[in-house]
Design an enzyme around this catalytic site. Structure first.
Site, PDB file in Angstrom:
ATOM      1  N   ALA A  65       2.907  15.035  29.567  1.00 46.61           N
ATOM      2  CA  ALA A  65       3.758  14.003  30.157  1.00 46.61           C
ATOM      3  C   ALA A  65       4.896  13.757  29.171  1.00 46.61           C
ATOM      4  O   ALA A  65       4.760  14.000  27.970  1.00 46.61           O
ATOM      5  CB  ALA A  65       2.940  12.740  30.370  1.00 46.61           C
ATOM      6  N   GLY A 108      -0.768  16.267  29.889  1.00 44.30           N
ATOM      7  CA  GLY A 108      -0.525  16.316  31.331  1.00 44.30           C
ATOM      8  C   GLY A 108      -0.259  17.729  31.833  1.00 44.30           C
ATOM      9  O   GLY A 108      -0.492  18.019  33.012  1.00 44.30           O
ATOM     10  N   GLU A 111      -3.571  19.102  32.437  1.00 45.20           N
ATOM     11  CA  GLU A 111      -4.121  18.387  33.604  1.00 45.20           C
ATOM     12  C   GLU A 111      -3.475  18.865  34.904  1.00 45.20           C
ATOM     13  O   GLU A 111      -4.142  18.996  35.932  1.00 45.20           O
ATOM     14  CB  GLU A 111      -3.925  16.878  33.413  1.00 45.20           C
ATOM     15  CG  GLU A 111      -4.749  16.353  32.250  1.00 45.20           C
ATOM     16  CD  GLU A 111      -4.409  14.909  31.894  1.00 45.20           C
ATOM     17  OE1 GLU A 111      -3.281  14.657  31.416  1.00 45.20           O
ATOM     18  OE2 GLU A 111      -5.256  14.025  32.091  1.00 45.20           O
ATOM     19  N   GLU A 131      -3.764  13.959  23.513  1.00 44.21           N
ATOM     20  CA  GLU A 131      -3.314  12.567  23.672  1.00 44.21           C
ATOM     21  C   GLU A 131      -3.849  11.638  22.594  1.00 44.21           C
ATOM     22  O   GLU A 131      -3.186  10.673  22.220  1.00 44.21           O
ATOM     23  CB  GLU A 131      -3.726  12.033  25.050  1.00 44.21           C
ATOM     24  CG  GLU A 131      -2.979  12.617  26.220  1.00 44.21           C
ATOM     25  CD  GLU A 131      -3.630  13.864  26.824  1.00 44.21           C
ATOM     26  OE1 GLU A 131      -4.444  14.525  26.132  1.00 44.21           O
ATOM     27  OE2 GLU A 131      -3.335  14.160  27.985  1.00 44.21           O
TER      28      GLU A 131
END
Ligand code: CO8
Length: 257
Positions: A65, A108, A111, A131
């Site tokens: 992200a 992300g 993911e 993260e």
């Protein structure tokens, strides 16, 4: 449709989405999420498309992200905006979706790849959920999907240390379906996607839906669901065509009906 953060192409019956924010190693910002969903809406609505491939660059599928976009968000903001809920729409797509991963698939990015039905990885792929080093944890399904794919011990180790896993270990652990040389990643993934797209679309979609039930229900409920869907397939013209073609020793011509 003009996109700024992705490149969208159609090759035969396959829809290809290439993440395209090279200056940020394809970090997933809100604009990219919106554009990915727009492209997926279009591919899902197009009856000619039988499979979707998501890829990035040779250096990065996606490095997570967008940290710069997220850094200053407050809890009320992120809660009220239901930030990142658009990813649930990505994960809930009904047509088969393959991630072709080269380079970094972190946070992300890992993911997002796991939201696809399976991953084909280049030999330079690196997966990780780093993260924890940023003072957070995976928030787009990583704690759940990674654990289901590679088991608790490895998922715990990855998420608690933030270490990266290479392509070979990722294949051994069940995170990726197949590893190919970097130069073969797109040709090989497109071949696989064309194979899927050459099948009956409703049958492929029902198969995807049924396999995904395995993550949600008990074994006996899953088998019951499978039986119901299997029986329903006999209401399709493609089941008649597929079995007739076998008996007549010819290639099946599916009509997606
Ligand atoms: N976000 C924003 N920018 C990024 C990101 C990112 N995730 N990753 C890389 N970039 C940028 C860098 O800032 C740099 O920009 P600039 O040139 O302007 O400084 C550019 O991309 C190139 O990166 P590097 O210079 O760092 O390239 P290197 O080859 O040296 O390193 C790495 C590559 C190892 C991948 C490194 O960039 C890195 O560690 N990136 C961050 C990886 C990471 O921590 N990812 C997890 C992000 S958090 C997350 O994904 C949470 C998801 C859950 C959210 C959902 C909540 C509901």
């Amino acid at each position: 449709m003009a996109y700024e953060t992705i490149i969208v192409e159609t090759r035969g019956k396959v829809g290809l989405i290439t993440l395209n924010r090279p200056q940020a190693l394809n970090a997933l910002n809100s604009a990219l999420l919106n554009e990915v969903n727009q492209a997926l809406d279009a591919f899902e609505a197009d009856p000619q498309i039988g499979c979707i491939v998501i890829t990035g660059s040779e250096k990065a599928f996606a490095a997570g992200a967008d940290i710069k976009e997220m850094a200053s968000l407050t809890y009320p903001q992120i809660y009220l905006d239901n930030q990142f809920s658009g990813w649930e729409r990505v994960a809930g797509r009904r047509k088969p979706m393959i991630a072709a991963v080269a380079g970094f698939a972190l946070g992300g990015g890992c993911e997002f790849a796991m939201m696809c039905d399976f991953i084909i990885a280049a030999d330079n792929a690196k997966f990780g959920q780093p993260e924890i080093k940023l003072g957070v944890m995976p928030g787009m399904g990583g704690t759940q999907r990674l654990t289901r794919l590679i088991g608790k011990a490895k998922a715990m180790e990855m998420c608690l240390t933030g270490r990266m896993m290479g392509a070979e270990e990722a294949e051994r652990s069940g995170l990726v379906a197949r590893v190919v040389p970097l130069a073969d990643l797109i040709p090989e993934t497109m071949r696989t996607a064309q194979t899927i797209a050459s099948m009956s679309l409703p049958i492929a979609m029902m198969t995807k839906e049924t396999i995904n039930r395995a993550d949600e229900v008990s074994l006996s409920e899953g088998i019951r669901f499978e039986r119901r869907v299997f029986h329903a397939m006999f209401a399709t013209a493609d089941q008649k065509e597929g079995m007739a073609a076998f008996v007549e020793k010819r290639a099946a011509e599916f009509k997606d009906q």
